[in-house]
Scaffold this motif. Structure first.
Motif, short mmCIF file in Angstrom:
data_model
loop_
_atom_site.label_atom_id
_atom_site.label_comp_id
_atom_site.label_asym_id
_atom_site.label_seq_id
_atom_site.Cartn_x
_atom_site.Cartn_y
_atom_site.Cartn_z
N ARG A 102 0.61 -1.26 -0.01
CA ARG A 102 0.12 0.10 -0.19
C ARG A 102 0.78 1.09 0.07
N ASN A 103 2.00 1.34 0.51
CA ASN A 103 2.91 2.19 0.75
C ASN A 103 3.26 2.50 -0.99
N LEU A 104 3.62 1.55 -1.64
CA LEU A 104 4.06 1.81 -2.92
C LEU A 104 3.17 1.76 -3.88
N TYR A 105 1.94 1.14 -3.84
CA TYR A 105 0.98 1.26 -4.85
C TYR A 105 -0.48 1.74 -4.70
N ALA A 106 -0.95 1.83 -3.42
CA ALA A 106 -2.27 2.55 -3.13
C ALA A 106 -2.51 3.78 -3.70
N SER A 108 -5.44 5.58 -2.42
CA SER A 108 -6.12 6.16 -1.39
C SER A 108 -6.56 5.14 -0.48
N LYS A 109 -6.95 5.58 0.73
CA LYS A 109 -7.33 4.43 1.66
C LYS A 109 -8.29 3.75 1.02
N SER A 110 -9.42 4.20 0.29
CA SER A 110 -10.42 3.35 -0.09
C SER A 110 -9.76 2.86 -1.75
N GLU A 111 -8.94 3.08 -2.39
CA GLU A 111 -8.39 2.36 -3.35
C GLU A 111 -6.87 2.07 -3.01
N ASN A 112 -6.80 1.02 -2.27
CA ASN A 112 -5.66 0.61 -1.53
C ASN A 112 -5.06 -0.81 -2.05
#
Length: 131
Positions: A102-106, A108-112
């Motif tokens: 999630r740090n690399l590719y998310a 947003s919080k909803s599109e994680n």
């Protein structure tokens, strides 16, 4: 050996990060035992997210998870559930540890970018839904 379900969500598939995400799991000693790409139907999404169906944010989840293909996979390994959740990082990419999915590719919080089972019971239930 423990098994867990991972869904690589539409935002990551659309941006061609599937291979990079799979590599993170494999580099951390997890084995992919099953894998498929599919379009989640509304029925499948409602079954998977059953605990959220009546919540006000559910229409957004439904639209997101069904908008384009996802990759569903089963990973196996020692402490696979905890290991995958650590590799994925916090659902909020701003709080996700460096180098996590999630740090690399998310976006947003909803599109994680990914979903992973949070317990043995959830893994068993979710694997049956997707496989």
């Amino acid at each position: 050996m423990e098994k867990t379900l991972v869904l690589i969500k539409p935002d990551a598939v659309e941006r061609n990060f599937v291979g990079k995400i799979l590599a993170l799991y494999e580099e951390n000693g997890l084995k992919i035992t099953e894998l498929k790409m599919l379009n989640a139907t509304e029925e499948l999404a409602k079954t998977h997210y059953a605990e959220h169906v009546e919540k006000p944010f559910f229409p957004e989840i439904l639209a997101y998870i069904t908008r384009s293909p996802i990759v569903a996979l089963i990973l196996e390994g020692e402490d696979a559930i905890a290991k995958v959740r650590a590799i994925n990082g916090s659902t909020d990419p701003k709080e996700a540890a460096e180098g996590t999915v999630r740090n690399l590719y998310a976006v947003s919080k909803s599109e994680n970018s990914v979903h992973a089972s949070d317990s043995v019971e959830s893994a068993e239930r979710e694997i049956k839904i997707w496989f």
